[in-house]
Design a protein around this motif. Structure first.
Motif, PDB file in Angstrom:
ATOM      1  N   PHE A  54      33.467 -97.789 182.443  1.00  0.00           N
ATOM      2  CA  PHE A  54      33.189 -99.165 182.841  1.00  0.00           C
ATOM      3  C   PHE A  54      32.787 -99.274 184.314  1.00  0.00           C
ATOM      4  N   VAL A  55      32.745 -98.151 185.018  1.00  0.00           N
ATOM      5  CA  VAL A  55      32.448 -98.151 186.449  1.00  0.00           C
ATOM      6  C   VAL A  55      30.975 -97.832 186.675  1.00  0.00           C
ATOM      7  N   GLU A  56      30.278 -98.776 187.308  1.00  0.00           N
ATOM      8  CA  GLU A  56      28.878 -98.570 187.628  1.00  0.00           C
ATOM      9  C   GLU A  56      28.741 -97.420 188.636  1.00  0.00           C
ATOM     10  N   ASN A  57      27.686 -96.656 188.513  1.00  0.00           N
ATOM     11  CA  ASN A  57      27.380 -95.576 189.457  1.00  0.00           C
ATOM     12  C   ASN A  57      28.436 -94.482 189.483  1.00  0.00           C
ATOM     13  N   ALA A  58      29.122 -94.292 188.352  1.00  0.00           N
ATOM     14  CA  ALA A  58      30.106 -93.216 188.236  1.00  0.00           C
ATOM     15  C   ALA A  58      29.889 -92.476 186.930  1.00  0.00           C
ATOM     16  N   GLU A  59      30.080 -91.176 186.951  1.00  0.00           N
ATOM     17  CA  GLU A  59      29.987 -90.379 185.726  1.00  0.00           C
ATOM     18  C   GLU A  59      31.031 -89.278 185.760  1.00  0.00           C
ATOM     19  N   LEU A  60      31.603 -88.994 184.593  1.00  0.00           N
ATOM     20  CA  LEU A  60      32.606 -87.945 184.468  1.00  0.00           C
ATOM     21  C   LEU A  60      31.893 -86.651 184.100  1.00  0.00           C
ATOM     22  N   VAL A  61      31.959 -85.662 185.006  1.00  0.00           N
ATOM     23  CA  VAL A  61      31.168 -84.450 184.829  1.00  0.00           C
ATOM     24  C   VAL A  61      32.011 -83.197 184.598  1.00  0.00           C
ATOM     25  N   ALA A  62      33.318 -83.258 184.878  1.00  0.00           N
ATOM     26  CA  ALA A  62      34.115 -82.029 184.767  1.00  0.00           C
ATOM     27  C   ALA A  62      35.586 -82.353 184.538  1.00  0.00           C
ATOM     28  N   VAL A  63      36.258 -81.434 183.867  1.00  0.00           N
ATOM     29  CA  VAL A  63      37.703 -81.539 183.672  1.00  0.00           C
ATOM     30  C   VAL A  63      38.309 -80.163 183.900  1.00  0.00           C
ATOM     31  N   GLY A  64      39.474 -80.142 184.516  1.00  0.00           N
ATOM     32  CA  GLY A  64      40.146 -78.881 184.792  1.00  0.00           C
ATOM     33  C   GLY A  64      41.577 -78.887 184.303  1.00  0.00           C
ATOM     34  N   SER A  65      42.053 -77.725 183.868  1.00  0.00           N
ATOM     35  CA  SER A  65      43.416 -77.576 183.373  1.00  0.00           C
ATOM     36  C   SER A  65      43.836 -76.129 183.582  1.00  0.00           C
ATOM     37  N   ARG A  66      45.134 -75.868 183.489  1.00  0.00           N
ATOM     38  CA  ARG A  66      45.582 -74.477 183.506  1.00  0.00           C
ATOM     39  C   ARG A  66      45.277 -73.810 182.174  1.00  0.00           C
ATOM     40  N   SER A  67      44.961 -74.611 181.168  1.00  0.00           N
ATOM     41  CA  SER A  67      44.610 -74.110 179.843  1.00  0.00           C
ATOM     42  C   SER A  67      43.157 -74.444 179.543  1.00  0.00           C
ATOM     43  N   LEU A  68      42.328 -73.426 179.356  1.00  0.00           N
ATOM     44  CA  LEU A  68      40.926 -73.666 179.039  1.00  0.00           C
ATOM     45  C   LEU A  68      40.789 -74.407 177.713  1.00  0.00           C
ATOM     46  N   GLU A  69      41.667 -74.106 176.776  1.00  0.00           N
ATOM     47  CA  GLU A  69      41.621 -74.798 175.483  1.00  0.00           C
ATOM     48  C   GLU A  69      41.851 -76.295 175.660  1.00  0.00           C
ATOM     49  N   ASN A  70      42.848 -76.655 176.471  1.00  0.00           N
ATOM     50  CA  ASN A  70      43.108 -78.069 176.717  1.00  0.00           C
ATOM     51  C   ASN A  70      41.941 -78.737 177.417  1.00  0.00           C
TER      52      ASN A  70
END
Length: 336
Positions: A24-40
């Motif tokens: 819902f945020v203009e001019n924002a995009e989610l490009v990456a996620v990080g975790s200690r578990s690659l599967e998660n």
């Protein structure tokens, strides 16, 4: 206008809520996620259509794809994760509690200032329309002199003994998890207290299952703040002045709360805007706009607010005898 590229560190419940509202945020995009578990990380990426997923915090922080990181890891990791991201040139929005103590918070803020990077404490409630309206009413003086603040936040947590909520290694306890909302709300209304009194019910693990806090002010004002992870509370706030009373209805901390103004025996419901979503988009929008405009400190949650909040939490924990294991290290001890 350019888009600000967001990364989320952590894949738990709060990360899911934030990701669902970021759209819902203009001019924002989610490009990456990080975790200690690659599967998660991959599962989270698949759910939200995130292009990149990383199975280590270090790989995530080193990525050139990310402008700003929302840190949604357990409480004890907020400090090291923030330092990691800042040292890799990333702006940071860090989930509450900002840190485990004031010393950690100061280290985070000083590094952000040194590197000229945006850093904000993710106190999302402060950005919600009803909360902003509450501040406007209190500062406007229509309630008269504020004499009493009553704030309660509690739920019955049916969790295992080693869960995040009960684990001192992870910074658990009612105060740091939910009592913090009572504390920052009262600080916004009445400011720094002149005296604090505390009583807790302690668990076998050494954290607070229930926490009762009294703030006293030389002005004559008082605040009664209660948090619990063993009972369902009303989870509302009442602000009582010499001319009127204002109530933030249950649950006071999220976007569904409304304001009830009581004056001369009459109740007026004060309507504020309601956007689609859970309400996390307001803080994300503020952070995004700060980055777009080259601003490194939000005016809604300035660093001074975060420092005062951590100082107050430190004082409460000291009075209650709550010490986290990591604070046994002299470098991180809040009294060092």
């Amino acid at each position: 206008m350019k888009k600000i590229r967001w990364g989320i560190l952590g894949t738990g419940t709060i990360a899911h809520k934030f990701a669902s509202d970021l759209k819902f945020v203009e001019n924002a995009e989610l490009v990456a996620v990080g975790s200690r578990s690659l599967e998660n990380a991959k599962n989270f990426a698949d759910e939200f259509g995130v292009p990149s997923s990383f199975g280590s915090y270090e790989e995530f922080a080193e990525s050139d794809e990310i402008d700003i990181v929302y840190i949604a890891t357990p409480n004890n990791l907020h400090h090291p994760n923030t330092l990691l991201c800042l040292n890799n040139g990333k702006a940071v929005l860090c989930e509450k509690p900002f840190a485990l103590n004031e010393n950690q918070a100061l280290e985070m803020i000083n590094l952000a200032r040194k590197k000229n990077l945006f850093l904000m404490d993710a106190l999302w409630t402060k950005f919600l329309p009803h909360y902003q309206k509450m501040i406007e009413i209190v500062k406007g003086g229509s309630l008269g002199d504020i004499k009493v603040v009553l704030a309660n936040f509690g739920f019955r947590a049916n969790v295992e003994p080693n869960s995040r909520l009960l684990n001192p290694e992870l910074g658990g306890g009612s105060l740091m998890d939910i009592g913090i909302y009572n504390i920052f709300t009262t600080l916004d209304i009445l400011g720094k207290p002149d005296e604090i009194n505390v009583s807790i019910n302690s668990t076998e693990q050494g954290i607070d299952e229930q926490c009762a806090v009294i703030f006293k002010y030389n002005s004559g004002a008082m605040a009664s703040l209660f948090s619990s992870i063993s009972a369902n509370l009303s989870t509302d706030v009442e602000i009582c002045g010499t001319l009127g009373r204002l109530k933030l209805t249950t649950p006071f901390y999220d976007s569904t709360s409304v304001l009830e103004h009581y004056f001369d025996g009459e109740k007026q419901v004060i309507k504020t805007e309601k956007e689609e979503g859970l309400g996390y988009q307001y803080e994300a929008r503020n952070a995004t706009n700060c980055l777009l405009n080259g601003i490194t400190e939000s005016s809604v949650v300035p660093h001074s607010d975060s420092i005062l909040l951590m100082q107050t939490l430190d004082q409460i924990r000291s009075l209650a005898g709550i010490v986290f294991p990591i604070e046994q290290d002299s470098h991180l001890n809040r009294n060092a």
